[in-house]
Design a protein around this motif. Structure first.
Motif, PDB file in Angstrom:
ATOM      1  N   ARG A 219      25.987 -23.134 -14.800  1.00  0.00           N
ATOM      2  CA  ARG A 219      25.456 -23.797 -15.986  1.00  0.00           C
ATOM      3  C   ARG A 219      24.492 -24.914 -15.579  1.00  0.00           C
ATOM      4  NH1 ARG A 219      30.604 -22.831 -18.673  1.00  0.00           N
ATOM      5  NH2 ARG A 219      30.266 -22.239 -20.851  1.00  0.00           N
TER       6      ARG A 219
ATOM      7  N   HIS B 147      32.936 -17.180 -17.796  1.00  0.00           N
ATOM      8  CA  HIS B 147      31.564 -17.686 -17.639  1.00  0.00           C
ATOM      9  C   HIS B 147      31.318 -17.957 -16.142  1.00  0.00           C
ATOM     10  CE1 HIS B 147      28.009 -19.528 -19.728  1.00  0.00           C
ATOM     11  NE2 HIS B 147      27.807 -19.888 -18.477  1.00  0.00           N
TER      12      HIS B 147
ATOM     13  N   GLU C  16      34.053 -20.131 -21.677  1.00  0.00           N
ATOM     14  CA  GLU C  16      32.919 -20.038 -22.598  1.00  0.00           C
ATOM     15  C   GLU C  16      32.830 -21.310 -23.442  1.00  0.00           C
ATOM     16  OE1 GLU C  16      30.799 -17.711 -22.291  1.00  0.00           O
ATOM     17  OE2 GLU C  16      31.982 -16.425 -20.959  1.00  0.00           O
ATOM     18  N   ASP C  17      31.685 -21.505 -24.076  1.00  0.00           N
ATOM     19  CA  ASP C  17      31.454 -22.691 -24.890  1.00  0.00           C
ATOM     20  C   ASP C  17      32.439 -22.764 -26.058  1.00  0.00           C
ATOM     21  OD1 ASP C  17      29.324 -23.057 -23.224  1.00  0.00           O
ATOM     22  OD2 ASP C  17      27.771 -22.741 -24.753  1.00  0.00           O
TER      23      ASP C  17
ATOM     24  N   ASN D 132      37.898 -21.490 -26.574  1.00  0.00           N
ATOM     25  CA  ASN D 132      37.336 -21.141 -25.266  1.00  0.00           C
ATOM     26  C   ASN D 132      37.715 -22.156 -24.188  1.00  0.00           C
ATOM     27  OD1 ASN D 132      36.269 -18.737 -26.243  1.00  0.00           O
ATOM     28  ND2 ASN D 132      34.374 -19.717 -26.907  1.00  0.00           N
TER      29      ASN D 132
END
Length: 531
Positions: free
Chosen positions: A375, A371, A431-432, A459
């Motif tokens: 964010r 990612h 990642e989430d 994740n």
């Protein structure tokens, strides 16, 4: 003559400005400049008896309850050069820095305050104005507001200067001054507490009654009293569970005494009597099954580092000193005293750039770092220092972190601090976390409810997670059987560091920044880290 004297708060900040502007002197945005730096506060308020009229000197110099309380209107708030605590004389470093700053100011037409942008405390503003007033400066004063210490942020701030030549119209200075004077006034409480304890027959050093110290000690005292006065009150309750150990129970409002009395029985016989009212086994109805995605918010700070690593025997002071050396001398870590919970886009880009090398160093699977987009809520346009994270320099190996320290314990402490901060920061590149949230009730007795989470993809939690990873459990069964649960009112937990830090953050108005909380706990702890 130079147009500006740029005054930074400390050497590391000075170095950042030198890098950003191309030298200790030079030309930027059409203006010539010269740079100088402080080393935190170079001045401090004088002793109480030296800041009052001669007739009041005895009142403020002699420790006696009859001389309390203090009237803050009696003080002229005169400041002196910080003292060396060993000699009682002005500290040599402070004297020399003040001379250097004054000499540089004589070559400038205006001063630019470039200290920390401490919006919450105004501390950076206060220490700059202390210096400006001490050297007798009467010319223009400007302020730059850098988001962080990246070259881009510094150049952007220096291109947008604000005139704050009147300190009384500088809100941050006013805020810092009020805080400083309040803290000074609390010395009267210190005298009162110390005198009362000594009068009670205890020999003690001064009992500090500072804003944060008092709250900390009060919270610990109240919790220890609660533990001392705890009386266990057992109860028995009817619950249900399926063959996979999923438990169905009634939700209890702690303020509803009637419901508590109905559900929590004083003895097992009463619970068994209630149990006979229910059919068993009984069917289960699923209410919902929802997929939930949880984004990481894993940046750490000094209080979290202190709380997490305290079980390894590191004192608050060791953690504080070790982190400072890794930051100040080697740039392995970012600024330690930050209370930011986000980073800037530039800081995020640097983390991404160094992520593979950092991950290899601390044992994180590179395949989890996917990612790479900023964010929301973690990456913002501005931040004073940015959240705690790995610094601009990545060590070649963990052994590099050992080299600055002589004892094995501090060497281990350095590795543990870096590993913790690194993993917490790298987790935002994962990642989430994905899981299923499942809710259900007993078909015939809907007041008995059950809810649980089923992990789907760990994740980011595989990069950084406190404790054990959530376990994938069995699905809900089709029926549940009643049983008698034996419980008791909760005993207050022991006041650990983690408990105390969480307590401070739970007040309606949070008390102190994480760094201030950690340093204050260092002050009131002994060499073994005990309060």
């Amino acid at each position: 003559m130079y147009d500006y004297l740029i005054l930074t708060e400390k050497k590391t900040e000075y170095d950042a400005f030198v890098t950003a502007l191309g030298g200790e002197t030079g030309n930027f945005n059409g203006h010539t400049f010269i740079q100088a730096h402080s080393q935190g506060h170079l001045l401090e308020l004088d002793e109480p008896e030296n800041m009052v009229m001669p007739a009041l000197k005895e009142k403020y110099s002699i420790w006696d309850l009859k001389n309390l309380p203090w009237d803050l209107n009696d003080f002229n708030w005169h400041k002196v050069i910080k003292k060396d605590h060993k000699t009682g004389k002005p500290a040599v470093y402070a004297v020399n820095l003040l001379k250097n700053i004054k000499k540089a100011s004589q070559q400038a037409r205006a001063i630019v305050i470039a200290t920390d942008t401490d919006e919450t405390t105004g501390e950076g503003e206060l220490l700059a104005w202390e210096i400006i007033n001490y050297i007798g400066w009467h010319g223009p004063v400007y302020r730059e507001y850098h988001d962080d210490e990246s070259s881009e942020a510094i150049r952007r701030a220096m291109a947008d200067l604000h005139d704050i030549s009147d300190p009384q119209k500088d809100g941050w200075f006013v805020k810092g001054t009020v805080r400083q004077r309040w803290d000074f006034g609390s010395m009267a409480l210190t005298r009162a507490a110390t005198l009362l304890v000594r009068d009670a027959g205890y020999y003690t050093r001064s009992i500090n009654e500072g804003r944060l110290k008092s709250v900390m000690l009060s919270a610990i005292f109240q919790r220890l009293n609660a533990i001392k006065n705890y009386v266990k009150r057992p109860y028995y309750e009817v619950r249900f569970q399926d063959q996979h150990k999923h438990v169905f129970a009634r939700k209890i409002d702690k303020n509803n005494d009637e419901l508590i009395k109905k559900v929590h029985h004083e003895n097992e016989a009463m619970a068994k009597q209630e149990q006979q009212q229910y059919q068993s086994p009984v069917g289960i109805t699923i209410d919902g099954q929802k997929t939930v995605y949880q984004a990481p918010h894993t940046f750490t700070d000094l209080t979290k580092i202190d709380a997490i690593l305290s079980h390894k025997g590191y004192t608050s002071k060791m953690i504080q000193d070790t982190y400072q050396i890794l930051y100040q001398n080697y740039h392995y870590l970012s600024y330690p005293r930050s209370d930011d919970k986000t980073v800037t886009e530039a800081q995020f880009a640097k983390l991404v750039q160094n992520s593979k090398k950092i991950a290899s160093l601390v044992g994180v699977d590179l395949q989890l770092l996917t990612h790479l987009a900023p964010r929301k809520g973690l990456v913002e346009q501005s931040a004073t220092h940015g959240a705690n994270r790995p610094g601009s320099v990545v060590p070649n190996s963990l052994d590099d972190l050992r080299k600055p320290f002589n004892t094995k314990k501090q060497q281990d402490c350095a590795i543990d601090i870096y590993t913790l901060v690194a993993k917490a920061a790298l987790a935002i590149l994962g990642e989430d976390y994905e899981y299923q949230h499942i809710t259900a009730h007993l078909t015939d007795y809907p007041e008995f409810q059950c809810s649980f989470n089923q992990p789907v993809k760990y994740n980011y939690k595989q990069i950084y997670h406190r404790g054990k990873l959530p376990q994938v459990g069995a699905p809900l069964g089709q029926q549940a059987t009643s049983f008698i649960y034996s419980g008791a009112n909760s005993k207050p937990s022991w006041p650990t560091k983690e408990w105390l830090y969480n307590r401070l953050d739970s007040f309606k108005y949070s008390i102190g920044t994480p760094a201030t909380q950690q340093s204050t706990l260092t002050e009131i702890s002994d060499s073994n880290g005990k309060t």
